[in-house]
Design a protein around this motif. Structure first.
Motif, mmCIF file in Angstrom:
data_model
loop_
_atom_site.group_PDB
_atom_site.id
_atom_site.type_symbol
_atom_site.label_atom_id
_atom_site.label_comp_id
_atom_site.label_asym_id
_atom_site.label_seq_id
_atom_site.Cartn_x
_atom_site.Cartn_y
_atom_site.Cartn_z
ATOM 1 N N ARG A 56 40.675 31.896 48.158
ATOM 2 C CA ARG A 56 40.226 33.282 48.469
ATOM 3 C C ARG A 56 40.056 33.841 47.046
ATOM 4 N N GLU A 104 34.329 43.441 32.601
ATOM 5 C CA GLU A 104 34.290 44.220 33.835
ATOM 6 C C GLU A 104 35.570 44.191 34.723
ATOM 7 N N CYS A 125 41.152 37.477 40.526
ATOM 8 C CA CYS A 125 39.838 38.175 41.252
ATOM 9 C C CYS A 125 39.664 37.593 42.705
ATOM 10 N N LEU A 126 39.300 38.472 43.408
ATOM 11 C CA LEU A 126 38.746 38.115 44.735
ATOM 12 C C LEU A 126 37.506 37.312 44.626
ATOM 13 N N LYS A 127 37.563 36.364 45.371
ATOM 14 C CA LYS A 127 36.087 35.479 45.404
ATOM 15 C C LYS A 127 35.015 36.255 46.082
ATOM 16 N N GLU A 128 35.658 36.841 47.230
ATOM 17 C CA GLU A 128 34.398 37.752 47.894
ATOM 18 C C GLU A 128 33.582 38.518 47.225
ATOM 19 N N SER A 129 34.588 39.564 46.362
ATOM 20 C CA SER A 129 34.118 40.732 45.928
ATOM 21 C C SER A 129 34.133 40.741 44.266
ATOM 22 N N GLY A 130 34.754 39.854 43.751
ATOM 23 C CA GLY A 130 34.840 39.827 42.395
ATOM 24 C C GLY A 130 36.157 40.808 41.836
ATOM 25 N N GLN A 131 36.701 41.523 42.611
ATOM 26 C CA GLN A 131 37.720 42.499 42.180
ATOM 27 C C GLN A 131 38.730 41.989 41.578
ATOM 28 N N TYR A 163 47.133 45.264 47.254
ATOM 29 C CA TYR A 163 46.987 43.850 48.000
ATOM 30 C C TYR A 163 48.281 42.948 48.439
#
Length: 180
Positions: free
Chosen positions: A8, A17, A62-68, A93
């Motif tokens: 994930r 960023e 970083c979250l894989k889904e959003s890059g956050q 989180y």
């Protein structure tokens, strides 16, 4: 370090960023050892990101889904083959297993890619979440340092010394755990 992917998450060097995500977890540090890193503006976060980019000892999580960007992992090498490690995560989180998932990949990176023999972490006695993470990572509690270090002061300005646990893991212990 190149990018590491888990189920994930993405672990990678910091980039510009990451400043907004960093601002979220450094604007209100919950653990005293990060009080010196407290920031309140995006500009301050950008300045810290620039420092993190220069020092390869900090890794963005970083979250894989959003890059956050939700946190960071870090290490400090002590010659010849020992590393002090740590982490800092956004409390929004917590409880989702991200810290463990990223830390397991991080330990693997240090043992395999960096040829670490021994890893250790200092954890304040009131930081039960990091203590639990160390234990889930199969790190041993090696000792308790009484009034070890001060990151903050009492209202009267005198230093508040914290009791600090040391956790550690040897490569041979990590290999044994991962061969099961």
């Amino acid at each position: 370090m190149n990018q590491i992917e888990t189920n994930r998450l993405i672990l990678r060097p910091f980039c510009d960023e990451d400043a907004a995500g960093m601002l979220e977890y450094l604007s209100n540090p919950r653990v005293n050892c990060f009080l010196a890193d407290r920031i309140s503006t995006l500009e301050e976060a950008l300045a810290i990101v620039q420092k993190r980019k220069e020092h390869h000892s900090y890794i963005a999580v970083c979250l894989k889904e959003s890059g956050q960007t939700i946190g960071e992992l870090f290490h400090l090498k002590e010659e010849p083959d020992t590393y002090s490690i740590g982490w800092n995560f956004n409390e929004a989180y917590e409880g989702k297993g991200y810290a463990r998932e990223s830390a397991e990949a991080f330990l693997s990176y240090l043992f395999v890619e960096k040829a670490a023999r021994r890893l250790y972490a200092y954890v304040e006695d009131d930081n039960v979440r990091s203590q639990a993470l160390c234990e889930r990572l199969c790190m041993r509690k090696e000792g308790l340092f009484l009034e070890f270090i001060s990151f903050t002061t009492y209202e009267d300005g005198t230093p508040k010394y914290e009791n600090t646990y040391q956790y550690a893991l040897l490569k041979k212990e990590w290999e044994q755990h991962h061969s099961l």
